[in-house]
Design a protein around this motif. Structure first.
Motif: not given
Lengths: 153, 198
Positions: B1, B32-33, B36-37, B40, B57
């Motif tokens: 990330m 969301v996909r 998400y990273p 989170l 999250a």
């Protein structure tokens, strides 16, 4: 900019948030000021340690997370989730106002006829004059029957 | 990330949002996909605990779904998500009881040499998971607000305009809060390392 102000605004310089002119002035100061250079180095070192990005989640982990979120989404009708008719919200108050206006427009048609003057009199208070008026064919109004003269303007 | 700046909404993402609002729930899975990273990462940095971060999250995305009709597009969708996640993390941190919270002196007593090494030297070939725990314990010493703005700026890479939107404050407030947060963090780091800095 003086040195103290430079120190205070070091963060803006490191964040790339200065105007081009200010940035050039700050770069010039940095080249000449050991204290500000040391401060910059200290911050960049700490930032690298304490705010380093961790590894990105694996694709499988992401998909598991997505599935969990999707399973918890409320049904559109039950939980006020995004409605398919947000653009028609205005219709409800508009309909209400229209109905109210319609009801008011019919109000005059629903008025009861006025009670005749005789109905306003108590049975036991009927005077001879009233009785005469009630039976008088000539009097067109109660005033005439009771002998009141019309007030002239 | 890798930290990076959020770009303004691209056409694809706006189409997904419109799709969700039109009733296509599967479009939300794509949103969301995508996010998400980063979300989170924010929650992990703020809360430390992986399980708690995952819960935060999840709640962020659920809240965003329920409020999607109110998203006006004044900021990017990602920045809007950051705002929701930030508020959730702040609430969680504020709820944590101060009982049992480790004092800085206690931390230094038990982990002094490791903490000092962490502050004084970049982590190279060390124990990543162990260092991550130490990092969390040091960041726990910051106020939630200082920790948040530093995380958003340094880890998530939000620029000042995005910070304004995520934190719902003025540009002057962003600059002022960042200055104070950095000063607090430097003071903490210098106290740990026993140095007086510059």
């Amino acid at each position: 900019m003086d040195h103290d102000l430079m120190k205070e605004r070091l963060g803006e310089f490191l964040d790339g948030e200065m105007s081009p002119e200010e940035g050039r002035a700050f770069s010039g100061h940095l080249a000449a000021c050991a204290e500000c250079r040391a401060l910059r180095a200290e911050w960049e070192r700490l930032r690298g340690v304490f705010f380093a990005a961790g590894p990105a989640p694996a694709a499988e982990e992401t998909e598991r997370f997505v599935a969990r979120v999707m399973a918890r989404l409320p049904e559109p009708e039950a939980a006020g989730a995004p409605s398919s008719l947000p653009e028609f919200r205005w219709l409800v108050p508009a309909l209400g106002l229209s109905f109210a206006a319609l009801a008011l427009s019919f109000a005059p048609l629903l008025e009861q006829p006025e009670d005749p003057p005789s109905a306003l009199l108590l049975e036991d208070s009927r005077s001879p004059e009233v009785a005469r008026w009630m039976s008088s064919p000539e009097a067109e109004t109660p005033d005439e029957a009771l002998g009141f003269a019309a007030e002239e303007r | 990330m890798t930290p990076g700046r959020y770009k303004r909404e691209d056409a694809d993402e706006q189409e997904l949002i419109d799709g969700v609002l039109a009733g296509r729930r599967d479009d939300y899975a794509d949103l969301v996909r995508r996010h998400y990273p980063r979300i989170l990462g924010l929650c992990v940095s703020m809360l430390g605990d992986a399980s708690e971060a995952e819960d935060a999250a999840q709640e962020t995305f659920l809240k965003a779904y329920r409020s999607l009709a109110d998203f006006e597009g004044k900021s990017s969708f990602g920045t809007w998500l950051h705002r929701i996640a930030s508020n959730r993390c702040l609430d969680a941190l504020r709820r944590r009881t101060r009982r049992g919270e480790e004092s800085l002196d206690a931390l230094l007593e038990t982990e002094g040499p490791r903490v000092r090494r962490l502050v004084a030297e970049p982590a190279r070939g060390g124990d990543p998971s162990g260092d991550a725990d130490l990092v969390r314990r040091v960041l726990d010493r910051l106020t939630p607000e200082h920790r948040l703005i530093l995380t958003l700026r340094e880890l998530q890479g939000l620029d000042y305009k995005e910070l304004m939107e995520a934190l719902d404050c003025s540009m002057d407030a962003v600059k002022s809060r960042l200055r104070r947060a950095r000063a607090a963090f430097l003071m903490l780091a210098r106290h740990i390392s026993g140095s007086s800095g510059v």
